[in-house]
Design a protein around this motif. Structure first.
Motif, PDB file in Angstrom:
ATOM      1  N   ARG A   1       5.743  13.164   2.663  1.00  0.00           N
ATOM      2  CA  ARG A   1       4.976  12.156   1.777  1.00  0.00           C
ATOM      3  C   ARG A   1       4.943  10.836   2.615  1.00  0.00           C
ATOM      4  O   ARG A   1       3.871  10.096   2.508  1.00  0.00           O
ATOM      5  CB  ARG A   1       5.725  12.099   0.516  1.00  0.00           C
ATOM      6  CG  ARG A   1       5.470  13.311  -0.480  1.00  0.00           C
ATOM      7  CD  ARG A   1       4.388  13.298  -1.122  1.00  0.00           C
ATOM      8  NE  ARG A   1       4.158  12.043  -2.328  1.00  0.00           N
ATOM      9  CZ  ARG A   1       4.695  12.052  -3.450  1.00  0.00           C
ATOM     10  NH1 ARG A   1       5.499  13.139  -3.828  1.00  0.00           N
ATOM     11  NH2 ARG A   1       4.505  10.980  -4.201  1.00  0.00           N
TER      12      ARG A   1
ATOM     13  N   GLU B   1      -2.569   6.828   5.454  1.00  0.00           N
ATOM     14  CA  GLU B   1      -3.843   6.293   4.654  1.00  0.00           C
ATOM     15  C   GLU B   1      -3.416   4.853   4.569  1.00  0.00           C
ATOM     16  O   GLU B   1      -4.531   4.146   4.710  1.00  0.00           O
ATOM     17  CB  GLU B   1      -3.345   6.757   3.226  1.00  0.00           C
ATOM     18  CG  GLU B   1      -4.028   8.119   2.985  1.00  0.00           C
ATOM     19  CD  GLU B   1      -3.466   8.694   1.349  1.00  0.00           C
ATOM     20  OE1 GLU B   1      -3.472   9.975   1.372  1.00  0.00           O
ATOM     21  OE2 GLU B   1      -3.555   7.620   0.593  1.00  0.00           O
ATOM     22  N   THR B   2      -2.442   4.126   4.480  1.00  0.00           N
ATOM     23  CA  THR B   2      -2.099   2.896   4.387  1.00  0.00           C
ATOM     24  C   THR B   2      -2.671   2.126   5.794  1.00  0.00           C
ATOM     25  O   THR B   2      -3.366   1.253   5.719  1.00  0.00           O
ATOM     26  CB  THR B   2      -0.796   2.777   4.376  1.00  0.00           C
ATOM     27  OG1 THR B   2      -0.257   2.955   3.128  1.00  0.00           O
ATOM     28  CG2 THR B   2      -0.126   1.136   4.418  1.00  0.00           C
TER      29      THR B   2
ATOM     30  N   GLU C   1       0.870  -1.231   0.115  1.00  0.00           N
ATOM     31  CA  GLU C   1      -0.047  -0.144  -0.081  1.00  0.00           C
ATOM     32  C   GLU C   1       0.816   1.105  -0.013  1.00  0.00           C
ATOM     33  O   GLU C   1       0.592   2.239  -0.649  1.00  0.00           O
ATOM     34  CB  GLU C   1      -0.896   0.044   1.113  1.00  0.00           C
ATOM     35  CG  GLU C   1      -2.066  -0.926   1.232  1.00  0.00           C
ATOM     36  CD  GLU C   1      -3.115  -0.697   0.284  1.00  0.00           C
ATOM     37  OE1 GLU C   1      -3.249   0.478  -0.423  1.00  0.00           O
ATOM     38  OE2 GLU C   1      -3.882  -1.862  -0.367  1.00  0.00           O
ATOM     39  N   LEU C   2       1.792   1.138   0.772  1.00  0.00           N
ATOM     40  CA  LEU C   2       3.071   2.361   0.675  1.00  0.00           C
ATOM     41  C   LEU C   2       3.551   2.720  -0.754  1.00  0.00           C
ATOM     42  O   LEU C   2       3.527   3.639  -1.160  1.00  0.00           O
ATOM     43  CB  LEU C   2       4.090   2.213   1.708  1.00  0.00           C
ATOM     44  CG  LEU C   2       3.773   2.291   3.143  1.00  0.00           C
ATOM     45  CD1 LEU C   2       4.854   2.066   4.179  1.00  0.00           C
ATOM     46  CD2 LEU C   2       3.304   3.890   3.539  1.00  0.00           C
TER      47      LEU C   2
ATOM     48  N   VAL D   1       5.789   5.114  -2.105  1.00  0.00           N
ATOM     49  CA  VAL D   1       7.195   5.118  -0.862  1.00  0.00           C
ATOM     50  C   VAL D   1       7.425   3.731  -0.854  1.00  0.00           C
ATOM     51  O   VAL D   1       6.626   2.744  -0.433  1.00  0.00           O
ATOM     52  CB  VAL D   1       6.233   5.792   0.405  1.00  0.00           C
ATOM     53  CG1 VAL D   1       7.431   5.682   1.332  1.00  0.00           C
ATOM     54  CG2 VAL D   1       5.786   7.191   0.122  1.00  0.00           C
TER      55      VAL D   1
ATOM     56  N   ARG E   1       1.580   4.234  -3.083  1.00  0.00           N
ATOM     57  CA  ARG E   1       1.434   5.669  -2.813  1.00  0.00           C
ATOM     58  C   ARG E   1       2.939   6.422  -3.183  1.00  0.00           C
ATOM     59  O   ARG E   1       3.525   7.323  -2.791  1.00  0.00           O
ATOM     60  CB  ARG E   1       1.095   6.300  -1.560  1.00  0.00           C
ATOM     61  CG  ARG E   1      -0.251   5.703  -1.464  1.00  0.00           C
ATOM     62  CD  ARG E   1      -0.987   5.397   0.152  1.00  0.00           C
ATOM     63  NE  ARG E   1      -2.469   5.499   0.042  1.00  0.00           N
ATOM     64  CZ  ARG E   1      -2.874   4.280  -0.295  1.00  0.00           C
ATOM     65  NH1 ARG E   1      -2.010   3.090  -0.556  1.00  0.00           N
ATOM     66  NH2 ARG E   1      -4.327   4.323  -0.256  1.00  0.00           N
TER      67      ARG E   1
ATOM     68  N   GLU F   1       2.001  10.857   5.004  1.00  0.00           N
ATOM     69  CA  GLU F   1       0.740  10.997   4.643  1.00  0.00           C
ATOM     70  C   GLU F   1       0.542   9.608   4.089  1.00  0.00           C
ATOM     71  O   GLU F   1      -0.592   8.995   4.402  1.00  0.00           O
ATOM     72  CB  GLU F   1       0.890  11.943   3.299  1.00  0.00           C
ATOM     73  CG  GLU F   1      -0.193  12.687   2.907  1.00  0.00           C
ATOM     74  CD  GLU F   1       0.212  13.631   1.797  1.00  0.00           C
ATOM     75  OE1 GLU F   1      -0.142  13.254   0.600  1.00  0.00           O
ATOM     76  OE2 GLU F   1       0.751  14.557   2.110  1.00  0.00           O
ATOM     77  N   ALA F   2       1.384   8.918   3.288  1.00  0.00           N
ATOM     78  CA  ALA F   2       0.997   7.682   2.880  1.00  0.00           C
ATOM     79  C   ALA F   2       1.039   6.620   4.097  1.00  0.00           C
ATOM     80  O   ALA F   2       0.102   5.840   3.867  1.00  0.00           O
ATOM     81  CB  ALA F   2       2.217   7.217   1.987  1.00  0.00           C
TER      82      ALA F   2
END
Ligand SMILES: Cc1ncc(COP(=O)(O)O)c(C=O)c1O
Length: 394
Positions: A379, A386-387, A350-351, A356, A354, A382-383
């Motif tokens: 970043r 969300e993840t 998931e990272l 990362v 995004r 943020e990622a």
């Protein structure tokens, strides 16, 4: 495993006489992916400044007309530069014959294993630790053994000393700060191991032979100011080798320059196994040029330390499945965090979606992130938020 199944597992043609113990093995290395934010191999994210680039180009140009000749096999000028750097960095004065360079500290470590390991010999590390050590051991036919660390990843000195007595290793590998945990090695713990090693036996060796203690200080420049380094003990312990690198704090990973400080005796052992002319003239010139700009090369270390402390504090405030994230104490430029991640691969993916890239490494439940620039860390934060929300929903 048969040659055929080896061919299936890593596409090595079955007709090649790959060493039996290498069949099924994969080349080592973190994924090198083309993603915007790479926080997975513990590099310094800040590129050399234009003045440094200029000097490197100039110095390489100067030696280019001599490239028909082999380089200085003993790389004396570079060893003098290591000495000057270490005196400045750690306040420890070392002679040229107590210093030795190679293509990254990976090669330093391999040379140490070549000189002191081998069939019938054992090297001892402290789990969890850097995942290349078993590879050096495999490649030199050395048995690799592990003593466990404490739950907070500090050295379990009693367990380590017990293991030294039991396995009678030729080498004891300690890592400070440790990778992947970031844990510093306490000076009193190192002293106890050094004292134990002083009288310990080495299996298969003559009486009076004692293990070499290798302290891998690849990330040591990121320690909190005032913290001692193992370099200070070199005068006192003939069997101590301290490995260092220009790849991390010094922001020079692409040039592949590592080095070690040790007694002249240890350096002379390693000189037996090194390839002739192992450090190219280009590498030596580039490294000397970078040392002309030591201040610039190290100028971001303070900031990376602050980034680490701020990121660790922020991570501790994040939660996953209702529990705060755990954060291992670190004196490095990376952080091991999580502790209770039940699906690291999913979090990694998931990272990555995004943009990362971090690393799935270390004990189950943990992941490692290396410090990037301020923008990259923003970043990452943020990622990650969300993840974690997506992954905990299942
Ligand atoms: C603990 C440790 N030692 C040594 C190295 C090797 O670094 P280099 O070969 O770039 O000097 C690394 C690289 O990540 C490391 O983490």
């Amino acid at each position: 495993m048969s040659a055929t199944s080896a061919a299936e597992s890593n596409a090595i043609p079955a007709y090649l006489p790959l060493r039996n113990d290498l069949i099924g093995e994969e080349p080592y290395g973190a994924p090198q992916l083309d993603v915007p934010i790479c926080l997975n191999v513990n590099e310094n994210p800040y590129a050399p400044e234009p003045a440094v680039v200029e000097t490197i180009a100039q110095r390489v140009k100067e030696i280019a007309p001599t490239l028909n000749r082999y380089p200085d096999r003993e790389h004396i000028e570079l060893r003098k530069a290591f000495s000057k750097y270490l005196e400045r960095e750690s306040g420890v004065r070392l002679d040229v014959d107590q210093l030795w360079g190679a293509n990254g500290s990976n090669e330093i470590m391999l040379q140490l294993f070549q000189a002191f390991g081998g069939p019938g010999r054992t090297a001892l590390g402290c789990d969890p630790t850097y995942s290349m050590y078993p590879e050096y051991a495999r490649d030199t036919f050395t048995t690799w053994k592990l003593a466990h660390r404490n739950a907070d990843f500090t050295l379990d000195v009693d367990a380590t000393i017990k293991a030294i007595e039991e396995v009678k290793p030729a080498m004891i590998v300690l890592t400070s700060p440790n990778n992947p945990t970031g844990t510093p090695l306490k000076p009193e713990d190192l002293k106890r191991v050094l004292e134990a090693a002083r009288t310990a036996e080495v299996a298969g060796a003559a009486e009076g032979v004692h293990p070499v203690v290798v302290v891998d200080e690849a990330y040591i420049e990121f320690r909190d100011p005032g913290t001692p380094t193992a370099l200070e003990l070199i005068g006192e312990y003939e069997n101590l080798a301290v490995s260092r690198t220009m790849s991390k704090a010094f922001a020079f990973a692409g040039a592949r320059v590592g080095y070690m400080a040790a007694s002249k005796g240890i350096i002379d052992c390693v000189r037996i196994v090194r390839m002739p002319y192992h450090l190219s003239a280009v590498t030596q010139a580039a490294a000397l040029a970078a040392f002309e700009h030591t201040d610039e090369q190290l100028s971001r270390v303070n900031h990376l330390r602050e980034t680490r402390n701020a990121t660790a504090a922020w991570l501790k405030q994040q939660t996953y499945k209702g529990q705060p994230l755990e954060v291992a104490e670190t004196q490095s430029n990376f952080i091991l965090f999580g502790g209770h991640f039940d699906d690291r691969d999913r979090i990694f993916d998931e990272l990555l979606k995004r943009g990362v890239l971090i690393r799935v490494v270390g004990p189950e439940g943990w992941m490692r992130v290396c410090m990037g620039t301020d923008e990259e860390m923003a970043r990452f934060r943020e990622a990650l938020v969300e993840t974690l929300r997506i992954v905990e929903k299942g």
